[in-house]
Write an enzyme that holds these catalytic residues in place. Structure first.
Site, PDB file in Angstrom:
ATOM      1  CB  CYS A 228      -2.970  -9.070  -4.427  1.00 22.55           C
ATOM      2  SG  CYS A 228      -2.668 -10.090  -2.961  1.00 22.55           S
TER       3      CYS A 228
ATOM      4  N   GLY B  68       4.694  21.308   5.727  1.00 15.80           N
ATOM      5  CA  GLY B  68       5.877  20.919   4.968  1.00 15.80           C
ATOM      6  C   GLY B  68       7.180  21.483   5.495  1.00 15.80           C
TER       7      GLY B  68
ATOM      8  CB  CYS C 290      -3.886  -8.626   1.787  1.00 13.10           C
ATOM      9  SG  CYS C 290      -3.738  -9.971   0.604  1.00 13.10           S
TER      10      CYS C 290
ATOM     11  CB  CYS D  21      -1.716  -6.785  -0.389  1.00 14.76           C
ATOM     12  SG  CYS D  21      -3.066  -6.808  -1.565  1.00 14.76           S
TER      13      CYS D  21
ATOM     14  CB  CYS E  30      -6.786 -10.357  -1.700  1.00 17.36           C
ATOM     15  SG  CYS E  30      -6.064  -8.785  -2.193  1.00 17.36           S
TER      16      CYS E  30
END
Lengths: 296, 360, 189
Positions: A244, A35, A275, A269, A247
């Site tokens: 979605c 970080g 997808c 998606c 899909c």
């Protein structure tokens, strides 16, 4: 100039060896201090600052000839800048490329974490525009560096709390700040906050490159990454309240597409590989059509 | 049925082909040659060399041609190329006192050893479009005077002899290299000067102008502006002595700035310094003003909050390649982030409306 | 200069250093794992892994401290020819190379500054055996817990207590390498 001679004109993965060593040292220090933003002498790449020069340098320093590289922008493999970066590495490193998340060994991304869970042996490289999570509260690098040193993150909490006071919730929907291993507040790059939970405890190595701002940072695998929040206002990884339309996926991040002049919408998606994979496996959404043995 | 846009690669190839065609323009018009650009658009070439940090007029001309005259794009091409070049060695510092000057003026003395030499300047041209230039075939010849030999000493050296200007002793400390180490603040003067000399001409100009209008005023006089060629020498370890490896054209500006003195310094003039590749005098003068404004701390002056005094602001924003890249990146797809904002705004609006209805 | 100094570097540096770096990245990012580093033949007493690590990470811009048996003419010449790292005292080193006892006392090595914790040394420690057994490791990069044969525990606990400051460690044995970043919590089993 032919493509072959162009490849030979530059070193493997474009950067010279000294530059790669410098970047590799920065990556290892980043891994050792999760970080924390390690300054590095970012080079001027043959693509504009702000277009992934940091990610490209990190990827170039990591690639081996045996890699299979995937490049996505907005979750999609076929967005123009993803296409351009992928082509750059095909040309300069000669590596194999793939669109399948599961088959990739190195994935360079802008703005998304793939839906398919990553695995050990994979590296996810993020393109980062502004690596400093405190930058929008304090424009001076000299000040924010001090704030990280002293773990003085009160200003960030005040900002988030002001959001709650004004809007009833934290009004940050992407590049949502996180705390890594209880020490450094980190900018996860402009991913939607929907993706934040995937940052922590991930099996893959996550590397972040900011070329213009000359910073590299890292989240090793299985590292604690917590999205900043408050007890009475816990972090929520939100997405559009739809499935979605292609899909039928319920839990994936969605793009909203305007489909006609009347403002009709459909939701698909954002992760195109995810997808496609679902549709190939026979899943059909509200507006989708069954796929007969492969992508049209 | 919705089909996601595909074929990004073909779109890119087609765009590049179209760009190449547009670059050439009307084929009935003769194609520009690099020597034409180098010789006749020399000031553009100079700017590209200065901000590209690479002295090579032929490459700069190529970059200008490739960039269709977009100088920032040309500078970008040169920078990206420059980064790939191996470092074979480091030259000795050039000696601008030994410059073969084409132009040399001082605003602080009416006349001085070495003389005032106007040189090839726009200064006193009347800015009237010269329609004769629209016709081709012109090859004007200027009157020639015999080259004046002998030294052309720096104006500041005269002032320094009397202690009237701050001393600037030779310092052989190896300066940091902005292109090889990440910028760290506070930056010392050599690092600041490196950043400014390759900084965007427009940005440096505006910063300098702002100091003249009072945002960090330093009361600058152009002590001297000189343009000319200097020898570049390099120490060759195998030979054990320095040899001349070439010549570069430089513009150098030294300003003489008012300074009343402080607790530690007696009243004396102070210096601002500009040094830029090629004939680039607007940039060199602006550079010297910005340099001087940034020196407030070491000269014990007040920080009045002027932008040109703010080292972090100037150094982080003067590079046009960084700036243009980041500025223009917002035209890349951002629809994932926009989508998350869209949902947030919808949610906040819905909540606000519910509260409003409840109140009514 | 010894004649061996001219040999034993990378034959195909771009590809070999890339593969070596991936190994180094994996071991630093996953403390407790062991990878193989190959492609170079450094002079004795350097292990292959230590030589490859130096070739991959060190150069003329990274001061190096050699100590104990590693501080011999053969190694110094090899480093000078292939790497070019200036040889320095422990206090000034970006990298240090030697056996554990020769690297003592450890407080000489740079641990970074509070505002720049990255400005710290990386110790390359030559060990006689390296296996995924022994001290218990937890922290970033480790799912649940890992084990690694370490020369001792106390020094690593003291180093962890400095976090985010501290040095980072590569352990090398033959072609094997393991990593121990300052972030790892080390405990006796």
């Amino acid at each position: 100039m032919t493509q072959a001679s162009e490849t030979n004109a530059y070193n493997f993965a474009y950067l010279d060896e000294q530059t790669k060593r410098m970047i590799r040292r920065a990556i290892l220090k980043g891994v050792a201090v999760p970080g924390y933003q390690v300054p590095f002498a970012s080079r001027e790449m043959p693509m504009p600052y702000g277009w992934g020069t940091g990610g490209v340098q990190v990827t170039a320093a990591c690639l081996v000839p045996e890699d299979r590289l995937k490049v996505i922008d907005q979750g999609a493999d076929d967005t123009t800048n993803a296409v351009s970066i992928r082509k750059f590495f095909q040309r300069t490193a000669g590596v194999a490329v793939t669109e399948a998340t599961g088959e990739a060994t190195v994935i360079q991304t802008r703005h998304r974490i793939p839906e398919t869970p990553l695995t050990e042996g994979q590296i996810l490289v993020y393109q980062v525009p502004i690596p400093e999570p405190l930058r929008f509260l304090e424009p001076r690098e000299t000040e924010t560096r001090k704030m990280h040193e002293l773990e003085e993150y009160g200003l960030m909490h005040v900002k988030l709390y002001e959001d709650i006071a004004r809007h009833g919730e934290i009004a940050t929907s992407y590049a949502y700040p996180v705390k890594v291993e209880g020490r450094y507040v980190m900018d996860p790059s402009p991913i939607p906050k929907f993706d934040n939970p995937k940052l922590g405890d991930n099996a893959a190595i996550q590397l972040f490159g900011a070329g213009r701002e000359q910073r590299i940072y890292a989240v090793p695998p299985y590292t604690q990454v917590v999205s900043l929040d408050f007890d009475d206002h816990p972090f929520v990884a939100s997405k559009a309240p739809h499935d979605c339309d292609l899909c039928g996926a319920k839990g994936s991040y969605l793009d909203e597409v305007i489909t006609d002049d009347a403002g009709s919408r459909m939701y698909v998606c954002s992760d195109t590989d995810f997808c496609t994979g679902r549709r190939e496996a026979g899943h059909v959404g509200r507006l989708g059509v069954a796929m007969a043995g492969g992508v049209a | 049925m919705y089909v996601a846009v595909k074929g990004g690669e073909r779109a890119i190839d087609n765009a590049h082909a179209w760009l190449a065609e547009e670059r050439r323009g009307d084929t009935a018009v003769a194609e520009l040659t690099l020597p034409q650009i180098r010789e006749q658009l020399k000031l553009a070439v100079n700017r590209v060399m200065a901000e590209g940090s690479l002295f090579d007029p032929d490459l700069a001309a190529l970059a200008i041609k490739q960039a269709r005259g977009d100088l920032i794009e040309a500078i970008f091409l040169i920078r990206a190329y420059r980064t790939t070049l191996p470092r074979l060695g480091t030259s000795l510092p050039v000696d601008t006192a030994d410059m073969a000057v084409d132009r040399r003026i001082s605003a602080t003395f009416k006349d001085l050893p070495g003389g005032q030499v106007l040189g090839p300047t726009f200064d006193y041209t009347h800015r009237l479009l010269d329609f004769a230039l629209a016709a081709e075939g012109e090859a004007p010849v200027a009157a020639k005077a015999p080259a004046t030999l002998g030294p052309v000493p720096h104006v500041t050296a005269f002032l320094n002899r009397d202690g009237l200007i701050e001393d600037a002793p030779r310092d052989d400390t190896q300066p940091a290299d902005l292109t090889r180490t990440p910028l760290e603040l506070p930056a010392d003067r050599p690092l600041r000067l490196q950043a400014i000399t390759r900084g965007d001409e427009g940005f440096i100009l505006s910063m300098a102008y702002s100091t003249q209008r009072g945002y960090g005023r330093t009361h600058a006089f152009v002590g001297e502006l000189r343009i000319g060629r200097v020898a570049v020498e390099m120490e060759i370890p195998e030979l054990g002595f320095a040899v001349e490896i070439g010549e570069v054209e430089l513009t150098e500006c030294e300003t003489v700035n008012q300074f009343k003195g402080s607790k530690t310094e007696p009243p004396q003039f102070t210096r601002g310094y500009g040094l830029v590749f090629g004939q680039t005098e607007r940039k060199a003068i602006a550079m010297s003003l910005v340099d001087r404004a940034l020196r407030w701390k070491e000269l014990g002056e007040d920080h009045i909050g002027a932008p040109a005094q703010d080292e972090e602001f100037v150094l982080y924003h003067c590079d046009n390649i960084q700036a243009t890249g980041f500025l223009e990146h917002i035209k890349l797809p951002h629809y994932v982030d926009f989508q998350s904002e869209l949902e947030l705004v919808r949610r906040l609006r819905a909540e606000a409306m519910t509260m409003q209805e409840a109140a009514e | 200069m010894t004649s061996d100094a001219l040999t034993g570097g990378f034959a195909k540096a771009p590809q070999q250093s890339a593969r070596a770096f991936r190994g180094l990245l994996e071991v630093m990012a996953r403390p407790g794992t062991i990878h193989l580093l190959e492609g170079a033949a450094p002079p004795a007493p350097l292990s292959v892994a230590a030589g490859v690590a130096l070739l991959t990470l060190a150069d003329g811009t990274t001061p190096l401290h050699l100590t104990g048996a590693a501080d011999c003419a053969a190694v110094r010449d090899w480093v000078t020819f292939h790497i070019g790292a200036p040889l320095v005292a422990a206090e000034d080193a970006d990298f240090a190379l030697g056996r554990w006892q020769d690297l003592q006392p450890l407080h000489r090595f740079r641990i970074g500054q509070p505002d720049y914790p990255d400005r710290s040394a990386t110790l390359i420690v030559e060990v006689d055996r390296l296996e995924a057994a022994g001290a218990r490791l937890t922290g970033p990069g480790i799912k649940d817990a890992a084990h690694l044969s370490l020369p001792e525990v106390a020094a690593f606990r003291a180093n962890r207590a400095l976090f985010p400051l501290g040095f980072d460690v590569l352990l090398t044995c033959g072609a094997q390498v393991a990593g121990l970043p300052r972030s790892t919590i080390v405990e006796d089993v």
